[in-house]
Write a protein that holds these residues in place. Sequence first.
Motif, PDB file in Angstrom:
ATOM      1  N   LEU A  48     -12.702  36.333 -51.615  1.00 34.88           N
ATOM      2  CA  LEU A  48     -12.052  36.498 -50.317  1.00 34.88           C
ATOM      3  C   LEU A  48     -13.114  36.939 -49.314  1.00 34.88           C
ATOM      4  CD1 LEU A  48      -8.873  38.464 -51.412  1.00 34.88           C
ATOM      5  CD2 LEU A  48      -9.050  36.051 -50.849  1.00 34.88           C
ATOM      6  N   PRO A  49     -13.314  36.207 -48.237  1.00 37.16           N
ATOM      7  CA  PRO A  49     -14.316  36.611 -47.233  1.00 37.16           C
ATOM      8  C   PRO A  49     -14.022  38.018 -46.721  1.00 37.16           C
ATOM      9  CG  PRO A  49     -13.518  34.398 -46.791  1.00 37.16           C
ATOM     10  CD  PRO A  49     -12.646  34.961 -47.877  1.00 37.16           C
ATOM     11  N   ARG A  50     -15.098  38.741 -46.409  1.00 38.16           N
ATOM     12  CA  ARG A  50     -14.968  40.120 -45.966  1.00 38.16           C
ATOM     13  C   ARG A  50     -15.551  40.301 -44.574  1.00 38.16           C
ATOM     14  NH1 ARG A  50     -14.846  39.723 -51.244  1.00 38.16           N
ATOM     15  NH2 ARG A  50     -14.022  41.369 -52.545  1.00 38.16           N
ATOM     16  N   LEU A  51     -14.989  41.225 -43.831  1.00 35.98           N
ATOM     17  CA  LEU A  51     -15.494  41.524 -42.495  1.00 35.98           C
ATOM     18  C   LEU A  51     -16.926  42.036 -42.546  1.00 35.98           C
ATOM     19  CD1 LEU A  51     -12.348  43.278 -41.001  1.00 35.98           C
ATOM     20  CD2 LEU A  51     -13.140  40.946 -40.578  1.00 35.98           C
ATOM     21  N   ALA A  52     -17.313  42.641 -43.634  1.00 32.72           N
ATOM     22  CA  ALA A  52     -18.656  43.213 -43.770  1.00 32.72           C
ATOM     23  C   ALA A  52     -19.744  42.151 -43.857  1.00 32.72           C
ATOM     24  CB  ALA A  52     -18.705  44.114 -45.003  1.00 32.72           C
ATOM     25  N   ARG A  57     -26.679  40.752 -40.429  1.00 31.74           N
ATOM     26  CA  ARG A  57     -27.529  41.458 -39.448  1.00 31.74           C
ATOM     27  C   ARG A  57     -28.535  42.359 -40.153  1.00 31.74           C
ATOM     28  NH1 ARG A  57     -22.624  42.101 -36.874  1.00 31.74           N
ATOM     29  NH2 ARG A  57     -22.528  44.284 -37.486  1.00 31.74           N
ATOM     30  N   GLY A  58     -28.082  43.084 -41.137  1.00 27.49           N
ATOM     31  CA  GLY A  58     -28.962  43.998 -41.861  1.00 27.49           C
ATOM     32  C   GLY A  58     -30.080  43.283 -42.579  1.00 27.49           C
ATOM     33  N   LEU A  59     -29.746  42.166 -43.234  1.00 27.16           N
ATOM     34  CA  LEU A  59     -30.774  41.420 -43.961  1.00 27.16           C
ATOM     35  C   LEU A  59     -31.750  40.718 -43.023  1.00 27.16           C
ATOM     36  CD1 LEU A  59     -28.709  39.946 -46.923  1.00 27.16           C
ATOM     37  CD2 LEU A  59     -30.511  41.678 -47.030  1.00 27.16           C
ATOM     38  N   GLY A 110     -19.332  52.431 -50.157  1.00 28.93           N
ATOM     39  CA  GLY A 110     -17.896  52.366 -49.971  1.00 28.93           C
ATOM     40  C   GLY A 110     -17.187  52.931 -51.185  1.00 28.93           C
ATOM     41  N   PRO A 111     -15.875  53.060 -51.115  1.00 30.63           N
ATOM     42  CA  PRO A 111     -15.125  53.606 -52.242  1.00 30.63           C
ATOM     43  C   PRO A 111     -15.182  52.681 -53.454  1.00 30.63           C
ATOM     44  CG  PRO A 111     -13.634  52.763 -50.567  1.00 30.63           C
ATOM     45  CD  PRO A 111     -15.022  52.672 -50.007  1.00 30.63           C
ATOM     46  N   ARG A 112     -14.848  53.240 -54.579  1.00 28.42           N
ATOM     47  CA  ARG A 112     -14.842  52.458 -55.821  1.00 28.42           C
ATOM     48  C   ARG A 112     -13.939  51.238 -55.685  1.00 28.42           C
ATOM     49  NH1 ARG A 112     -13.010  55.028 -60.723  1.00 28.42           N
ATOM     50  NH2 ARG A 112     -14.212  53.373 -61.670  1.00 28.42           N
ATOM     51  N   GLN A 113     -14.394  50.152 -56.245  1.00 24.39           N
ATOM     52  CA  GLN A 113     -13.634  48.910 -56.367  1.00 24.39           C
ATOM     53  C   GLN A 113     -13.162  48.340 -55.037  1.00 24.39           C
ATOM     54  OE1 GLN A 113     -10.625  49.359 -59.381  1.00 24.39           O
ATOM     55  NE2 GLN A 113     -12.158  49.511 -60.982  1.00 24.39           N
ATOM     56  N   CYS A 114     -13.971  48.485 -53.988  1.00 23.79           N
ATOM     57  CA  CYS A 114     -13.592  47.890 -52.702  1.00 23.79           C
ATOM     58  C   CYS A 114     -14.261  46.530 -52.488  1.00 23.79           C
ATOM     59  CB  CYS A 114     -13.909  48.839 -51.545  1.00 23.79           C
ATOM     60  SG  CYS A 114     -15.658  49.056 -51.225  1.00 23.79           S
ATOM     61  N   GLY A 115     -15.121  46.109 -53.436  1.00 24.14           N
ATOM     62  CA  GLY A 115     -15.726  44.788 -53.344  1.00 24.14           C
ATOM     63  C   GLY A 115     -17.205  44.776 -52.980  1.00 24.14           C
ATOM     64  N   LYS A 116     -17.904  45.886 -53.110  1.00 22.38           N
ATOM     65  CA  LYS A 116     -19.319  45.962 -52.751  1.00 22.38           C
ATOM     66  C   LYS A 116     -20.160  45.019 -53.607  1.00 22.38           C
ATOM     67  CE  LYS A 116     -19.399  50.287 -53.682  1.00 22.38           C
ATOM     68  NZ  LYS A 116     -18.012  50.569 -54.056  1.00 22.38           N
ATOM     69  N   SER A 117     -20.025  45.108 -54.911  1.00 21.10           N
ATOM     70  CA  SER A 117     -20.811  44.254 -55.815  1.00 21.10           C
ATOM     71  C   SER A 117     -20.415  42.796 -55.665  1.00 21.10           C
ATOM     72  CB  SER A 117     -20.623  44.693 -57.273  1.00 21.10           C
ATOM     73  OG  SER A 117     -21.126  46.001 -57.448  1.00 21.10           O
ATOM     74  N   THR A 118     -19.147  42.529 -55.521  1.00 16.77           N
ATOM     75  CA  THR A 118     -18.673  41.154 -55.336  1.00 16.77           C
ATOM     76  C   THR A 118     -19.267  40.557 -54.074  1.00 16.77           C
ATOM     77  OG1 THR A 118     -16.615  41.648 -56.489  1.00 16.77           O
ATOM     78  CG2 THR A 118     -16.624  39.709 -55.057  1.00 16.77           C
ATOM     79  N   LEU A 119     -19.274  41.313 -52.994  1.00 20.80           N
ATOM     80  CA  LEU A 119     -19.856  40.855 -51.736  1.00 20.80           C
ATOM     81  C   LEU A 119     -21.338  40.556 -51.921  1.00 20.80           C
ATOM     82  CD1 LEU A 119     -19.954  40.385 -48.679  1.00 20.80           C
ATOM     83  CD2 LEU A 119     -20.207  42.860 -48.406  1.00 20.80           C
ATOM     84  N   ALA A 120     -22.067  41.468 -52.537  1.00 20.11           N
ATOM     85  CA  ALA A 120     -23.511  41.272 -52.729  1.00 20.11           C
ATOM     86  C   ALA A 120     -23.791  40.045 -53.587  1.00 20.11           C
ATOM     87  CB  ALA A 120     -24.125  42.508 -53.368  1.00 20.11           C
TER      88      ALA A 120
END
Length: 62
Positions: free
Chosen positions: A8-12, A18-20, A30-40
């Motif tokens: 699922l696309p994320r706003l982040a 921009r950061g990269l 971010g909080p646990r299981q919010c999709g950080k690893s999936t996004l990366a």
Amino acid sequence: MIKMHGYLPRLAEQALQRGLSRAPALTLLGPRQCGKSTLARQWLGDAPAVYLDLQDRADRGG
């Protein structure tokens, strides 16, 4: 119970782009299981990357 499949696309994603464009390394917080690893993983695909988990003592250096 609803099961979701696929990414699922994320706003982040815009902030990640921009950061990269400014630096070769980023920290996703971010909080646990919010999709950080999936996004990366989705964003980087097969590009070489190092993933660190601050919950893992070895990744924290202690």
